[in-house]
Design an enzyme around this catalytic site. Sequence first.
Site, PDB file in Angstrom:
ATOM      1  N   TYR A 178       0.833  -1.196   0.000  1.00  0.00           N
ATOM      2  CA  TYR A 178       0.000   0.000   0.000  1.00  0.00           C
ATOM      3  C   TYR A 178       0.879   1.261   0.000  1.00  0.00           C
ATOM      4  O   TYR A 178       0.660   2.193  -0.781  1.00  0.00           O
ATOM      5  CB  TYR A 178      -0.948   0.004   1.220  1.00  0.00           C
ATOM      6  CG  TYR A 178      -1.737   1.287   1.321  1.00  0.00           C
ATOM      7  CD1 TYR A 178      -2.835   1.510   0.491  1.00  0.00           C
ATOM      8  CD2 TYR A 178      -1.343   2.294   2.195  1.00  0.00           C
ATOM      9  CE1 TYR A 178      -3.523   2.704   0.538  1.00  0.00           C
ATOM     10  CE2 TYR A 178      -2.030   3.494   2.253  1.00  0.00           C
ATOM     11  CZ  TYR A 178      -3.118   3.693   1.426  1.00  0.00           C
ATOM     12  OH  TYR A 178      -3.795   4.881   1.473  1.00  0.00           O
TER      13      TYR A 178
ATOM     14  N   ARG B  72       1.162   8.304  12.878  1.00  0.00           N
ATOM     15  CA  ARG B  72       0.730   9.560  13.494  1.00  0.00           C
ATOM     16  C   ARG B  72      -0.773   9.814  13.326  1.00  0.00           C
ATOM     17  O   ARG B  72      -1.439  10.319  14.225  1.00  0.00           O
ATOM     18  CB  ARG B  72       1.514  10.724  12.869  1.00  0.00           C
ATOM     19  CG  ARG B  72       1.222  12.076  13.477  1.00  0.00           C
ATOM     20  CD  ARG B  72       1.611  13.193  12.527  1.00  0.00           C
ATOM     21  NE  ARG B  72       0.932  13.057  11.245  1.00  0.00           N
ATOM     22  CZ  ARG B  72       1.293  13.661  10.120  1.00  0.00           C
ATOM     23  NH1 ARG B  72       2.362  14.436  10.110  1.00  0.00           N
ATOM     24  NH2 ARG B  72       0.618  13.499   8.996  1.00  0.00           N
TER      25      ARG B  72
ATOM     26  N   ARG C  92     -11.497   4.713   8.991  1.00  0.00           N
ATOM     27  CA  ARG C  92     -10.526   3.908   8.258  1.00  0.00           C
ATOM     28  C   ARG C  92      -9.269   3.758   9.108  1.00  0.00           C
ATOM     29  O   ARG C  92      -9.118   4.405  10.146  1.00  0.00           O
ATOM     30  CB  ARG C  92     -10.175   4.580   6.929  1.00  0.00           C
ATOM     31  CG  ARG C  92      -9.643   5.963   7.144  1.00  0.00           C
ATOM     32  CD  ARG C  92      -9.227   6.680   5.879  1.00  0.00           C
ATOM     33  NE  ARG C  92      -8.646   7.940   6.330  1.00  0.00           N
ATOM     34  CZ  ARG C  92      -8.922   9.129   5.834  1.00  0.00           C
ATOM     35  NH1 ARG C  92      -9.762   9.248   4.832  1.00  0.00           N
ATOM     36  NH2 ARG C  92      -8.366  10.203   6.313  1.00  0.00           N
TER      37      ARG C  92
ATOM     38  N   PHE D   3      15.780  19.183  -0.765  1.00  0.00           N
ATOM     39  CA  PHE D   3      14.429  18.746  -1.128  1.00  0.00           C
ATOM     40  C   PHE D   3      14.160  17.325  -0.608  1.00  0.00           C
ATOM     41  O   PHE D   3      13.071  17.026  -0.113  1.00  0.00           O
ATOM     42  CB  PHE D   3      14.299  18.799  -2.658  1.00  0.00           C
ATOM     43  CG  PHE D   3      12.966  18.384  -3.182  1.00  0.00           C
ATOM     44  CD1 PHE D   3      11.889  19.254  -3.144  1.00  0.00           C
ATOM     45  CD2 PHE D   3      12.777  17.127  -3.731  1.00  0.00           C
ATOM     46  CE1 PHE D   3      10.652  18.879  -3.636  1.00  0.00           C
ATOM     47  CE2 PHE D   3      11.546  16.744  -4.226  1.00  0.00           C
ATOM     48  CZ  PHE D   3      10.482  17.620  -4.180  1.00  0.00           C
TER      49      PHE D   3
END
Length: 445
Positions: free
Chosen positions: A178, A225, A235, A295
């Site tokens: 997932y 978290r 969910r 980044f």
Amino acid sequence: MGKLSQFITHPIELRAAIILKFFRKPLFSVQDTQETPDLKKCYQLLNLTSRSFAAVIMELNPELRNAVMLFYLILRALDTVEDDMSIAHEIKVPLLRDFYKKLSLDDWSFDGNAPTEKDRAVLTDFNAILHEFHRLNKDYRDVIIKITKEMGNGMADYILDEEFNLNGVQTIKDYDMYCHYVAGLVGDGLTHLMVIAKFASPELINQPELFESMGLFLQKTNIIRDYAEDIEAGRSFWPKEIWSIYGNKLTDFQSSTNTKQGVFCINHLVLNALEHVTDVLTYLSSIQEQSSFQFCAIPQVMAIATLALVFNNENVLHTNVKIRKGTTCDLILKSRSYKGCVDIFEYYLRDIRKRLGVEDPNYLKFNIHIAKIDQFIEEMYQDNLPQGVKPNKTPIYLKVTERSKYDNPVEDVQYEEIYKFNMLLTVLLTTGLAFLVIYLGPSQN
Ligand code: MG
């Protein structure tokens, strides 16, 4: 606690926030983000959908900036289709699967989102995105098309997966899968874009587990978290293989009698996320351009700070915990060098180990795993050993001579200006104090 009182109690973070806001020169000019009306529109859309993402993308080297910005907007458009529950499956599933084909059209937009959908403008104004997309170099476009195709199909598969929709994520393998679709693929795309721009070691392409870990480390941190928020929305993405060790139902952890088990479960998930740390550090060592390095590094150091915050923290079971704004500023400043990043990881790992209780079922595993990361870091720096001492191995690509430039970040902070500012502040405070003494002091009469 309000932001102001947070800053007063954490002066180092206040200093970091001030430096970031007032005393830092951007690495590159951002003038070319306004070149055409379409490009201007795209950057407006970026700001509309994510201020924090917009800020880090703006800091990127112009060679890569538009490609990353468009990659982000296209995936955001895909996600806006996926998340909108008002779109019927018969429309949504084929649209997700064929979304990559829209990227070859000259014009296309979509007005089928609910009026309340906050990011719907990305789809109604998709023409601007398409026009700028066609101006990108073909190599960049191919990467974006490939990832859009894989992600769109992954999303469609999950919508049709009844087992997943009814019972959530089952095994750790499902959990990784997932996370691959929602984050690993983003890491895949960004890595290819950076390698094409010659900003990252081409060897990264042959080690998918490294860029996969970059995405999974972030996604797993968010999933741990967001427990309370997700449960409220009906969910959860915590894998049953882990949570079922600690409770019969995922919602059980919210009752006060099961708090201890809930915290053990959080810690187990944190241990699982920490498995990606050595990959993350290896990956970061092979980024060869400063703005790309920042980044990539900023989200990772924020993730390790968040993991330390959620670790052993029962508040996660009831509310959304967040790292302080000031901590974020401090992390952004310190993570500009490779050495700075490694220091941040070491700091939070020590913090986790310090708070790990012997009663935690994973006490031993935690200790072994953190010791392994420590050893990895030590070996990584062994090419700094005195002459004659042989390093065990060199697990990363970058030679120390190349890496040293990231051990000393570019000087983008105007320290001279900070000095002047400090002087001004001192003068103002002293004058203020003098006035106070004069006016409030004992009367002469
Ligand atoms: Mg989504």
